[in-house]
Write a protein that holds these residues in place. Structure first.
Motif, mmCIF file in Angstrom:
data_model
loop_
_atom_site.group_PDB
_atom_site.id
_atom_site.type_symbol
_atom_site.label_atom_id
_atom_site.label_comp_id
_atom_site.label_asym_id
_atom_site.label_seq_id
_atom_site.Cartn_x
_atom_site.Cartn_y
_atom_site.Cartn_z
ATOM 1 N N VAL A 1 -9.142 -7.733 -5.663
ATOM 2 C CA VAL A 1 -7.834 -8.057 -5.085
ATOM 3 C C VAL A 1 -7.218 -6.755 -4.591
ATOM 4 O O VAL A 1 -7.064 -5.800 -5.356
ATOM 5 C CB VAL A 1 -6.900 -8.717 -6.117
ATOM 6 C CG1 VAL A 1 -5.600 -9.147 -5.438
ATOM 7 C CG2 VAL A 1 -7.579 -9.920 -6.761
ATOM 8 N N SER A 2 -6.888 -6.696 -3.313
ATOM 9 C CA SER A 2 -6.377 -5.452 -2.738
ATOM 10 C C SER A 2 -5.194 -5.731 -1.831
ATOM 11 O O SER A 2 -4.989 -6.852 -1.359
ATOM 12 C CB SER A 2 -7.474 -4.735 -1.950
ATOM 13 O OG SER A 2 -7.963 -5.555 -0.896
ATOM 14 N N LEU A 3 -4.413 -4.689 -1.588
ATOM 15 C CA LEU A 3 -3.264 -4.758 -0.697
ATOM 16 C C LEU A 3 -3.567 -4.014 0.588
ATOM 17 O O LEU A 3 -4.385 -3.094 0.619
ATOM 18 C CB LEU A 3 -2.036 -4.121 -1.351
ATOM 19 C CG LEU A 3 -1.550 -4.700 -2.671
ATOM 20 C CD1 LEU A 3 -0.348 -3.909 -3.163
ATOM 21 C CD2 LEU A 3 -1.185 -6.154 -2.514
ATOM 22 N N VAL B 1 -3.301 -13.417 -11.742
ATOM 23 C CA VAL B 1 -3.084 -12.192 -10.961
ATOM 24 C C VAL B 1 -1.743 -12.266 -10.243
ATOM 25 O O VAL B 1 -1.441 -13.263 -9.581
ATOM 26 C CB VAL B 1 -4.216 -11.977 -9.941
ATOM 27 C CG1 VAL B 1 -3.932 -10.744 -9.068
ATOM 28 C CG2 VAL B 1 -5.546 -11.802 -10.660
ATOM 29 N N GLU B 2 -0.943 -11.216 -10.380
ATOM 30 C CA GLU B 2 0.387 -11.167 -9.788
ATOM 31 C C GLU B 2 0.497 -10.044 -8.753
ATOM 32 O O GLU B 2 -0.139 -8.997 -8.877
ATOM 33 C CB GLU B 2 1.452 -10.893 -10.859
ATOM 34 C CG GLU B 2 1.847 -12.074 -11.698
ATOM 35 C CD GLU B 2 3.052 -11.751 -12.568
ATOM 36 O OE1 GLU B 2 3.771 -12.691 -12.946
ATOM 37 O OE2 GLU B 2 3.276 -10.562 -12.878
ATOM 38 N N TYR B 3 1.327 -10.291 -7.767
ATOM 39 C CA TYR B 3 1.752 -9.246 -6.835
ATOM 40 C C TYR B 3 3.123 -8.749 -7.287
ATOM 41 O O TYR B 3 4.010 -9.551 -7.595
ATOM 42 C CB TYR B 3 1.840 -9.803 -5.422
ATOM 43 C CG TYR B 3 2.631 -8.963 -4.455
ATOM 44 C CD1 TYR B 3 2.100 -7.792 -3.923
ATOM 45 C CD2 TYR B 3 3.915 -9.339 -4.078
ATOM 46 C CE1 TYR B 3 2.837 -7.018 -3.034
ATOM 47 C CE2 TYR B 3 4.653 -8.578 -3.189
ATOM 48 C CZ TYR B 3 4.106 -7.421 -2.674
ATOM 49 O OH TYR B 3 4.834 -6.662 -1.799
ATOM 50 N N VAL B 4 3.294 -7.422 -7.341
ATOM 51 C CA VAL B 4 4.556 -6.818 -7.747
ATOM 52 C C VAL B 4 5.105 -6.012 -6.570
ATOM 53 O O VAL B 4 4.433 -5.113 -6.057
ATOM 54 C CB VAL B 4 4.389 -5.904 -8.976
ATOM 55 C CG1 VAL B 4 5.745 -5.349 -9.403
ATOM 56 C CG2 VAL B 4 3.732 -6.668 -10.125
ATOM 57 N N ARG B 5 6.326 -6.327 -6.156
ATOM 58 C CA ARG B 5 6.945 -5.628 -5.032
ATOM 59 C C ARG B 5 7.862 -4.528 -5.563
ATOM 60 O O ARG B 5 8.636 -4.749 -6.498
ATOM 61 C CB ARG B 5 7.752 -6.599 -4.169
ATOM 62 C CG ARG B 5 8.323 -5.964 -2.901
ATOM 63 C CD ARG B 5 9.152 -6.965 -2.099
ATOM 64 N NE ARG B 5 8.339 -8.000 -1.503
ATOM 65 C CZ ARG B 5 7.624 -7.851 -0.394
ATOM 66 N NH1 ARG B 5 7.604 -6.662 0.228
ATOM 67 N NH2 ARG B 5 6.924 -8.849 0.103
ATOM 68 N N ASP C 1 6.637 -7.859 4.952
ATOM 69 C CA ASP C 1 5.601 -8.791 4.538
ATOM 70 C C ASP C 1 4.362 -7.993 4.120
ATOM 71 O O ASP C 1 4.003 -7.000 4.755
ATOM 72 C CB ASP C 1 5.226 -9.728 5.685
ATOM 73 C CG ASP C 1 6.361 -10.662 6.058
ATOM 74 O OD1 ASP C 1 7.363 -10.686 5.329
ATOM 75 O OD2 ASP C 1 6.246 -11.351 7.087
ATOM 76 N N LYS C 2 3.705 -8.439 3.048
ATOM 77 C CA LYS C 2 2.551 -7.713 2.530
ATOM 78 C C LYS C 2 1.347 -8.637 2.451
ATOM 79 O O LYS C 2 1.427 -9.754 1.930
ATOM 80 C CB LYS C 2 2.869 -7.158 1.140
ATOM 81 C CG LYS C 2 1.936 -6.031 0.710
ATOM 82 C CD LYS C 2 2.135 -4.794 1.568
ATOM 83 C CE LYS C 2 1.305 -3.634 1.074
ATOM 84 N NZ LYS C 2 1.475 -2.447 1.907
ATOM 85 N N LEU C 3 0.221 -8.158 2.988
ATOM 86 C CA LEU C 3 -1.007 -8.945 2.981
ATOM 87 C C LEU C 3 -1.829 -8.619 1.738
ATOM 88 O O LEU C 3 -2.144 -7.458 1.478
ATOM 89 C CB LEU C 3 -1.821 -8.639 4.236
ATOM 90 C CG LEU C 3 -2.993 -9.576 4.542
ATOM 91 C CD1 LEU C 3 -2.463 -10.951 4.947
ATOM 92 C CD2 LEU C 3 -3.853 -8.995 5.663
ATOM 93 N N VAL C 4 -2.153 -9.655 0.969
ATOM 94 C CA VAL C 4 -3.006 -9.500 -0.210
ATOM 95 C C VAL C 4 -4.358 -10.134 0.107
ATOM 96 O O VAL C 4 -4.431 -11.286 0.524
ATOM 97 C CB VAL C 4 -2.392 -10.179 -1.448
ATOM 98 C CG1 VAL C 4 -3.299 -10.008 -2.658
ATOM 99 C CG2 VAL C 4 -1.012 -9.599 -1.743
ATOM 100 N N ALA D 1 -10.206 -14.383 1.203
ATOM 101 C CA ALA D 1 -9.026 -15.119 1.647
ATOM 102 C C ALA D 1 -7.843 -14.161 1.600
ATOM 103 O O ALA D 1 -7.885 -13.131 0.923
ATOM 104 C CB ALA D 1 -8.771 -16.336 0.765
ATOM 105 N N THR D 2 -6.801 -14.488 2.337
ATOM 106 C CA THR D 2 -5.608 -13.647 2.343
ATOM 107 C C THR D 2 -4.368 -14.472 2.046
ATOM 108 O O THR D 2 -4.281 -15.651 2.383
ATOM 109 C CB THR D 2 -5.415 -12.955 3.710
ATOM 110 O OG1 THR D 2 -5.392 -13.943 4.748
ATOM 111 C CG2 THR D 2 -6.535 -11.974 3.978
ATOM 112 N N VAL D 3 -3.435 -13.823 1.368
ATOM 113 C CA VAL D 3 -2.138 -14.424 1.054
ATOM 114 C C VAL D 3 -1.059 -13.474 1.558
ATOM 115 O O VAL D 3 -1.179 -12.253 1.388
ATOM 116 C CB VAL D 3 -1.976 -14.635 -0.467
ATOM 117 C CG1 VAL D 3 -0.590 -15.143 -0.811
ATOM 118 C CG2 VAL D 3 -3.038 -15.599 -0.979
#
Length: 467
Positions: free
Chosen positions: A200-202, A276-280, A287-290, A304-306
């Motif tokens: 999982v990457s940003l 798995v969480e995204y932390v801003r 907008d951030k692509l994960v 896949a992307t979120v």
């Protein structure tokens, strides 16, 4: 048998001729690449090295050598569609690499450990002998997508499938965190069982949009925890079983990775992904692509992307449409509508958009219902629309308000012409499309018909709310 020593600076345009069974000694530094494709050589059957550099060869050059004696794991890159490993001896050779869709010939199953097939797509292992099922699986696990033996039995490894994530969008405000799979419904499937890893990457942090402190993390729960590994990162302990390892991204882009061993089941892998969480960061607004990448045991990948939205989308304000006390014909707009038919026999049409049909007036009786307060909903969609029921009149359905509608208890709804239990207060007859309210369920009192909807609708308690 003579030995000829050459260095990197001699390769371009070089012509090296041996006596037919001589040794080619490559002398250099581990950081160099010995590109033998730039030179011509013949009469050599053995290559020896004195450092762990990479060797590039044509298919013909590789075929002419019988013995490769490396130093601390040399790698060999061979250009050509067919690479014949039969009859060759390798010492301290870390990996033989090729182009995509290459075919490797072998008469020894252990030859698979000499080939770095994980990075390629479409590699074939053609074995001149018979393979057991365990051997065949091991060949696939080493990165070969196609396996064929002398019986002509062919097996293939296909890329994993990741569903339920691609293109998803959700809002996560500054200083907040959110699961990358908000619905916890992402599913990973693979033709050969549980997968080998998840990355999982940003997208690269950008100081201009304040995202330097954004990252992703895994949140343990009562099913799993992490223990410091004796090698690198952390071991994943799931229900007291070691199922793999977890590490933070070493390139400082806020990512994490998981490697799973064969003790990890599909259920375990899914549970890890769903945690798995995204932390801003506090200053982040963009907008951030994960990116979520899934790797199977043969090295094939899918992703896949979120999109994590930095600014919340403005919510559409529903249009309120009110009827009177008579027979009203009410039609919604192209957007979201809240349609209040009121008292009387009304004809209600929501139109496009997610619409709410509100029943907030006095009911008739089982004898007068169709005469005094019975509505017809012409286009109810269980996917998009909802029905609100006012608990001043639907007294058995629980609590809720217009600002915070309450969910309908599952035991209160029944699909059928009449209640079968005391708790069956709201009835839908799919044969007639009639929606009824029965205040004593399967008791002696008859149900009151309140609306006619479409027939055979796939309704559930999720379509009804209490206000």
């Amino acid at each position: 048998m003579a030995t000829r020593t050459i260095t990197v600076d001699q390769l371009a345009g070089g012509n090296f001729v041996g006596g037919g069974d001589d040794t080619l000694f490559l002398s250099g530094d581990w950081r160099q690449i010995f590109d033998l494709t730039k030179a011509n050589f013949s009469g050599f059957t053995k290559i020896v090295t004195d450092a762990s550099f990479t060797i590039k060869m044509t298919n013909a050059q590789f075929s002419s050598i019988s013995i490769f004696q490396g130093t601390t794991n040399n790698s060999i890159q061979v250009d050509g569609p067919v690479i014949d490993l039969r009859g060759k001896q390798f010492t301290d050779i870390w990996g033989i690499r090729s182009q995509d869709n290459a075919t490797f010939y072998a008469d020894n199953v252990n030859a698979i450990y000499r080939v770095n097939a994980y990075q390629n797509i479409g590699d074939t292992f053609k074995y001149f002998g018979s393979l057991s099922e365990d051997q065949r699986n091991e060949v696939h696990d080493q990165g070969f997508d196609v396996v064929v033996d002398q019986t002509m039995k062919e097996t293939r490894n296909f890329a994993p499938v990741l569903q339920g994530l691609n293109g998803d969008q959700q809002f996560v405000g500054p200083g907040k965190a959110g699961l990358i799979d908000a619905g916890s419904d992402a599913i990973i499937t693979d033709d050969r069982g549980p997968i080998a890893g998840i990355w999982v990457s940003l997208a690269s942090p950008n100081p201009m949009d304040g995202s330097m402190n954004d990252y992703v993390r895994i949140v343990p729960d009562d099913k799993f925890y992490f223990a410091k590994s004796t090698f690198y990162g952390f071991d994943i302990i799931y229900n007291d079983v070691n199922i793999g390892s977890y590490s933070k991204d070493s390139y400082f882009n806020g990512g994490i990775s998981f490697s799973f061993n064969k003790s990890a089941t599909s259920e375990m892998v899914h549970h890890i992904l769903h945690r798995v969480e995204y932390v801003r960061g506090d200053a982040s607004r963009a907008d951030k692509l994960v990116k979520i990448e899934v790797i199977d045991r043969g090295g094939l990948r899918t992703s896949a992307t979120v999109v994590m939205k930095g600014v919340e989308e403005p919510k559409e304000i529903p249009v309120r449409i009110d009827g009177g006390k008579g027979k009203d014909v009410l039609t919604g707009t192209a957007g979201q509508d809240q349609i209040y038919g009121g008292y009387g026999n009304d004809k209600l049409t929501g139109g496009a958009g997610a619409d709410v049909f509100v029943f907030n007036s006095k009911l008739g009786t089982s004898k007068t219902d169709r005469k005094v307060n019975f509505d017809t909903i012409t286009d109810f969609s269980p996917v998009d629309d909802a029905i609100w029921l006012d608990n001043r009149y639907f007294t058995k359905l629980g609590k809720g308000t217009e600002s915070a509608p309450g969910s309908l208890n599952k035991k209160f709804f029944y699909m059928g012409s009449e209640a079968k239990a005391k708790s069956h207060y709201l009835l839908y007859n799919k044969k007639t499309g009639i929606l009824s309210y029965d205040q004593d369920g399967s008791g002696a009192k008859a149900a009151v018909e309140i609306a006619k909807m479409g027939k055979n609708l796939k309704l559930s308690t999720g379509d009804f709310f209490v206000i």
